[in-house]
Design a protein around this motif. Structure first.
Motif, PDB file in Angstrom:
ATOM      1  N   HIS A   1      -1.576   5.999 -11.827  1.00 18.85           N
ATOM      2  CA  HIS A   1      -0.733   5.381 -10.461  1.00 18.85           C
ATOM      3  C   HIS A   1       1.191   5.222 -10.083  1.00 18.85           C
ATOM      4  O   HIS A   1       1.362   5.033 -10.693  1.00 18.85           O
ATOM      5  N   SER A   2       1.523   5.582  -8.989  1.00 18.27           N
ATOM      6  CA  SER A   2       2.640   5.818  -8.202  1.00 18.27           C
ATOM      7  C   SER A   2       2.077   4.586  -7.622  1.00 18.27           C
ATOM      8  O   SER A   2       1.412   4.680  -6.082  1.00 18.27           O
ATOM      9  N   ALA A   3       2.156   3.554  -7.888  1.00 18.80           N
ATOM     10  CA  ALA A   3       1.992   1.497  -6.818  1.00 18.80           C
ATOM     11  C   ALA A   3       2.962   2.012  -6.350  1.00 18.80           C
ATOM     12  O   ALA A   3       2.469   0.893  -4.648  1.00 18.80           O
ATOM     13  N   THR A   4       4.360   2.938  -6.361  1.00 18.66           N
ATOM     14  CA  THR A   4       4.747   2.823  -4.721  1.00 18.66           C
ATOM     15  C   THR A   4       4.103   2.626  -3.758  1.00 18.66           C
ATOM     16  O   THR A   4       4.824   3.246  -2.878  1.00 18.66           O
ATOM     17  N   LYS A   5       2.622   3.680  -3.292  1.00 22.25           N
ATOM     18  CA  LYS A   5       2.623   4.341  -2.544  1.00 22.25           C
ATOM     19  C   LYS A   5       1.379   3.488  -1.458  1.00 22.25           C
ATOM     20  O   LYS A   5       2.106   2.245  -1.347  1.00 22.25           O
ATOM     21  N   TYR A   6       0.320   3.925  -1.391  1.00 16.25           N
ATOM     22  CA  TYR A   6      -0.413   3.065  -1.337  1.00 16.25           C
ATOM     23  C   TYR A   6      -0.938   1.559  -1.881  1.00 16.25           C
ATOM     24  O   TYR A   6      -1.625   0.772  -0.789  1.00 16.25           O
ATOM     25  N   ILE A   7      -0.763   1.267  -3.318  1.00 16.36           N
ATOM     26  CA  ILE A   7      -1.204  -0.606  -4.069  1.00 16.36           C
ATOM     27  C   ILE A   7      -0.090  -1.202  -3.109  1.00 16.36           C
ATOM     28  O   ILE A   7      -0.462  -1.899  -2.729  1.00 16.36           O
ATOM     29  N   ASP A   8       1.301  -0.581  -2.592  1.00 14.12           N
ATOM     30  CA  ASP A   8       2.242  -1.539  -1.835  1.00 14.12           C
ATOM     31  C   ASP A   8       1.488  -0.887  -0.428  1.00 14.12           C
ATOM     32  O   ASP A   8       1.539  -2.127   0.112  1.00 14.12           O
ATOM     33  N   GLY A   9       1.636  -0.016  -0.152  1.00 18.40           N
ATOM     34  CA  GLY A   9       1.118   0.582   1.239  1.00 18.40           C
ATOM     35  C   GLY A   9       2.008   0.747   2.213  1.00 18.40           C
ATOM     36  O   GLY A   9       2.154   0.075   3.556  1.00 18.40           O
ATOM     37  N   GLN A  10       3.555  -0.550   2.061  1.00 15.19           N
ATOM     38  CA  GLN A  10       4.292  -0.745   2.797  1.00 15.19           C
ATOM     39  C   GLN A  10       5.939  -0.009   2.529  1.00 15.19           C
ATOM     40  O   GLN A  10       6.723  -1.521   3.529  1.00 15.19           O
ATOM     41  N   GLY A  11       5.991   0.383   1.522  1.00 10.88           N
ATOM     42  CA  GLY A  11       7.495   1.527   1.400  1.00 10.88           C
ATOM     43  C   GLY A  11       7.878   0.358   1.160  1.00 10.88           C
ATOM     44  O   GLY A  11       9.379   0.772   0.662  1.00 10.88           O
ATOM     45  N   ARG A  12       7.716  -0.465   0.509  1.00 11.56           N
ATOM     46  CA  ARG A  12       9.077  -1.573  -0.269  1.00 11.56           C
ATOM     47  C   ARG A  12       9.423  -1.392  -1.258  1.00 11.56           C
ATOM     48  O   ARG A  12      11.037  -1.385  -1.640  1.00 11.56           O
ATOM     49  N   VAL A  13       8.622  -1.354  -2.877  1.00 14.84           N
ATOM     50  CA  VAL A  13       9.255  -1.445  -4.059  1.00 14.84           C
ATOM     51  C   VAL A  13       8.157   0.430  -5.064  1.00 14.84           C
ATOM     52  O   VAL A  13       7.469   0.384  -4.405  1.00 14.84           O
ATOM     53  N   LEU A  14       8.946   0.512  -6.523  1.00 20.98           N
ATOM     54  CA  LEU A  14       8.802   1.240  -6.720  1.00 20.98           C
ATOM     55  C   LEU A  14       7.615   0.878  -7.773  1.00 20.98           C
ATOM     56  O   LEU A  14       8.579  -0.218  -8.411  1.00 20.98           O
ATOM     57  N   GLY A  15       6.955   1.184  -8.624  1.00 18.01           N
ATOM     58  CA  GLY A  15       5.835   0.361  -9.794  1.00 18.01           C
ATOM     59  C   GLY A  15       4.952   1.883  -9.744  1.00 18.01           C
ATOM     60  O   GLY A  15       5.248   2.933  -8.795  1.00 18.01           O
TER      61      GLY A  15
END
Ligand code: PLP
Length: 391
Positions: free
Chosen positions: A205-219
């Motif tokens: 996963h790039s959690a940066t995308k939908y898992i954060d969902g609000q464009g704040r952090v990278l992971g």
């Protein structure tokens, strides 16, 4: 929460992995500490040689990061999850963990740009070769296999044309040849698609995308069974491409609303895709939830909805495509995706600008193509913003 396997995804997204401290906090705590203290010299020694479980240093493990890992593992149905500093760190850690010099990779041609550069460029310097094949033609995967093939790598739906790779069919080819299949599940998230159920060995996963969902952090994250991921974890704890506790805390909160958001992104995207198909200046729409999508049947078997990404071509080439972008007043002109805010991109001159025109043509990225990552605004407002430049 007990280990009951019958909890549904909505419940797991809110509850799985929560571990309370001595203070009995309700919301998950953020443990901003680089290291952890021991009760005695003996305990320190036991922790370091792995005789006693527990935290040592946040490059190895951190309680907030562990909560995120356990929650995402529950959602993907994976034995283990390893959180990473970004999506690319997850892909790098996977390659470093499962490959060695002399090994060969078969990968989809329609991967995220940085994944292509990592596999085709950086890893090549270290003696790992990659053959790029069609995302959709399973026979090409089988034909590309060599005795030293160790890893298959794909992303479905693909970016930006939403091609669907048949995970089960490609997993069967990988298995037959003793290779692992890794699936980048960034576009669907476990809410819409669980690749391990179709025979994949590793989910990325790039959690940066939908898992954060609000464009704040990278992971990012790598998921699979413990045996497969042993080398990935060893790489991470040594190389330090670890997720920060702060980012893990943001992602934990993101997971709690993931089901609601994916449903809303998908509903908006479907409505927008249908509307685009009725526009006289739109020549083609790419969306897995439409009957016009060449693989709608496969998409229906593999993913719960068409997801949040819609691509379309306009009459009049680059000029007309740029006109649509430049007439928007609300949409964000950026290549990011998975945000509550709708974004619009012209792939040929941004994400795929470094490819040659021939490479773009082969990949189906025309100058008249636009990609929308559909957000959570009212879909009528998104339509009105696009209509301004569609003429
Ligand atoms: C963004 C993205 C990545 C890379 O993730 P980062 O968090 O930006 O490093 C990998 N794969 C896909 C499909 C992506 O969209």
């Amino acid at each position: 929460m007990s280990d009951d396997q019958n909890y549904q995804l909505e419940t797991l997204a809110v509850r799985a992995g929560t571990a309370r401290s001595q203070f009995h906090e309700h919301s998950e705590a953020m443990f901003l500490t680089s290291s952890f203290v021991f009760d005695s010299a003996e305990q320190a020694a036991k922790r370091f040689i792995g005789e006693e479980p527990g935290n040592i240093y946040s490059r190895f493990t951190n309680p907030t990061v562990t909560m995120f890992e356990e929650r995402l593992a529950a959602l993907e149905g994976a034995e283990q999850c390893i959180a990473t500093a970004s999506g690319m760190a997850a892909i790098l850690a996977t390659c470093m963990g499962v490959l060695k010099a002399g090994d060969h990779v078969v990968a989809s041609r329609s991967l995220f740009g940085a994944s292509v550069n990592l596999l085709g460029g950086i890893l090549k310097k270290f003696g790992v070769e990659t053959t790029f094949v069609s995302a959709t033609e399973v026979a090409e995967w089988a034909a590309a296999v060599r005795p030293e093939t160790k890893l298959f790598f794909l992303e479905t739906p693909s970016n930006p044309l939403t091609e669907i790779s048949d995970i089960a069919a490609i997993a069967a080819v990988a298995k037959q040849h003793g290779a692992l299949l890794a699936v980048d599940n960034c576009f669907c998230t476990p809410i819409l698609q669980r690749p391990l159920e179709f025979g994949a060995d590793i989910v990325i996963h790039s959690a940066t995308k939908y898992i954060d969902g609000q464009g704040r952090v990278l992971g990012g994250a790598v998921l699979g069974n413990k045996k497969t991921l042993e080398g990935v974890y060893q790489f991470l704890r040594t190389a330090g491409t670890t997720m920060s506790a702060f980012n893990a805390w943001v992602f934990l909160k993101g997971l709690e609303t993931l089901k609601l958001r994916m449903d809303a992104h998908s509903a908006n995207a479907l409505q927008l895709a249908r509307w685009l198909e009725t526009q006289p200046n739109v020549t083609r729409v790419f969306y897995p939830g439409l009957p016009s999508h060449p693989q709608q049947g496969l998409a229906k078997r593999q993913q719960k909805t068409g997801g949040g990404i819609v691509a379309f071509e306009v009459k009049g080439g680059k000029e007309a495509a740029w006109r649509v972008i430049d007439h928007t007043q609300m949409l964000s002109i950026t290549a990011n995706l998975g945000d509550t805010k709708t974004t619009i991109t012209h792939p040929a001159t941004t994400t795929h600008a470094r490819n040659t025109p021939e490479q773009r043509a082969a990949a189906g990225i025309s100058d008249s193509l636009l990609r929308i990552a559909v957000g959570l605004e009212a879909v009528e407002d998104i339509q009105r913003d696009l209509a301004r430049g569609l003429g």
